[in-house]
Design a protein around this motif. Structure first.
Motif, short mmCIF file in Angstrom:
data_model
loop_
_atom_site.label_atom_id
_atom_site.label_comp_id
_atom_site.label_asym_id
_atom_site.label_seq_id
_atom_site.Cartn_x
_atom_site.Cartn_y
_atom_site.Cartn_z
N ASP A 43 0.80 -0.95 0.46
CA ASP A 43 -0.26 0.49 0.00
C ASP A 43 0.77 1.08 0.15
O ASP A 43 2.33 0.92 0.05
N LEU A 46 0.20 -5.84 1.39
CA LEU A 46 -0.98 -6.46 1.38
C LEU A 46 -1.48 -7.93 0.84
O LEU A 46 -1.75 -8.01 2.21
N VAL A 47 -0.52 -8.00 -0.25
CA VAL A 47 -0.59 -9.33 -0.23
C VAL A 47 0.65 -9.81 -1.36
O VAL A 47 1.27 -8.76 -1.75
N ASP A 62 -6.77 -10.65 -4.88
CA ASP A 62 -7.50 -10.54 -3.61
C ASP A 62 -8.27 -9.01 -3.96
O ASP A 62 -7.99 -7.95 -3.55
N SER A 91 -7.69 -6.01 -2.18
CA SER A 91 -6.42 -4.87 -1.80
C SER A 91 -6.92 -4.59 -2.99
O SER A 91 -5.47 -3.06 -2.89
N VAL A 107 -3.42 -1.00 -3.97
CA VAL A 107 -1.90 -1.64 -4.15
C VAL A 107 -1.57 -0.03 -4.83
O VAL A 107 -1.76 0.57 -5.80
#
Length: 170
Positions: free
Chosen positions: A122, A128-129, A151, A154, A158
């Protein structure tokens, strides 16, 4: 020189030519390991057929020698594995494109599959992932691939994509 002498000489020369063409050599001894000057043979610099020399004895099927010395599945290319590939980020994920686009370059001489991992972050740099994709790349080639965020929550957050510049063989 008699006719019999000429025949013997011709037979000896013919035998040496046949032995040279089939890969046999006139080694200095029977048996032995690699590098010790042991006897020669088809597709081998030294074969050990003498069970008394301390090595293990192995019986070979005559037909198997016709296909090379690699044995098994027929070649070293099938068992070779590539080194790591080089990965370049082309485009980070966005709401319009919920995936990162990367290019994976395989500089090795064998085709390979590589594990490419992208960390989606982020605005504060928080993860985030993290997603990993396996990418197949031909020898000496480059392949573009998409690594999805996977996701939905998310995707709008990003701001940054981070990846290792090398992808290990999968």
């Amino acid at each position: 020189m008699t006719s019999r002498g000429k025949t013997l000489k011709l037979t000896a020369v013919s035998t040496l030519v046949v032995l040279a063409l089939t890969g046999f050599s006139t080694g200095r001894g029977h048996g032995g390991g690699s590098g010790d000057g042991g006897g020669g043979g088809c597709n081998s610099s030294s074969q050990n057929h003498d069970s008394s020399s301390g090595g293990s004895h192995r019986d070979y099927d005559d037909d198997s020698d016709d296909y090379g010395s690699s044995g098994g599945s027929g070649g070293s290319a099938a068992s070779a594995s590539p080194d790591a590939a080089t990965v370049t980020l082309v485009d980070c994920a966005s709401e319009e494109t919920p995936y990162a686009t990367v290019e994976v370059a395989n500089t090795d001489t064998v085709d390979g599959a590589f594990s490419v991992t992208v960390v989606f972050r982020d605005a504060a740099g928080e993860e985030l992932v993290s997603r990993t994709e396996e990418v197949s790349v031909p020898a000496g080639g480059t392949t573009a691939a998409r690594v999805p965020v996977d996701d939905e929550a998310s995707v709008p957050l990003v701001e940054e994509c981070e990846l290792d510049s090398y992808a290990p063989a999968a």
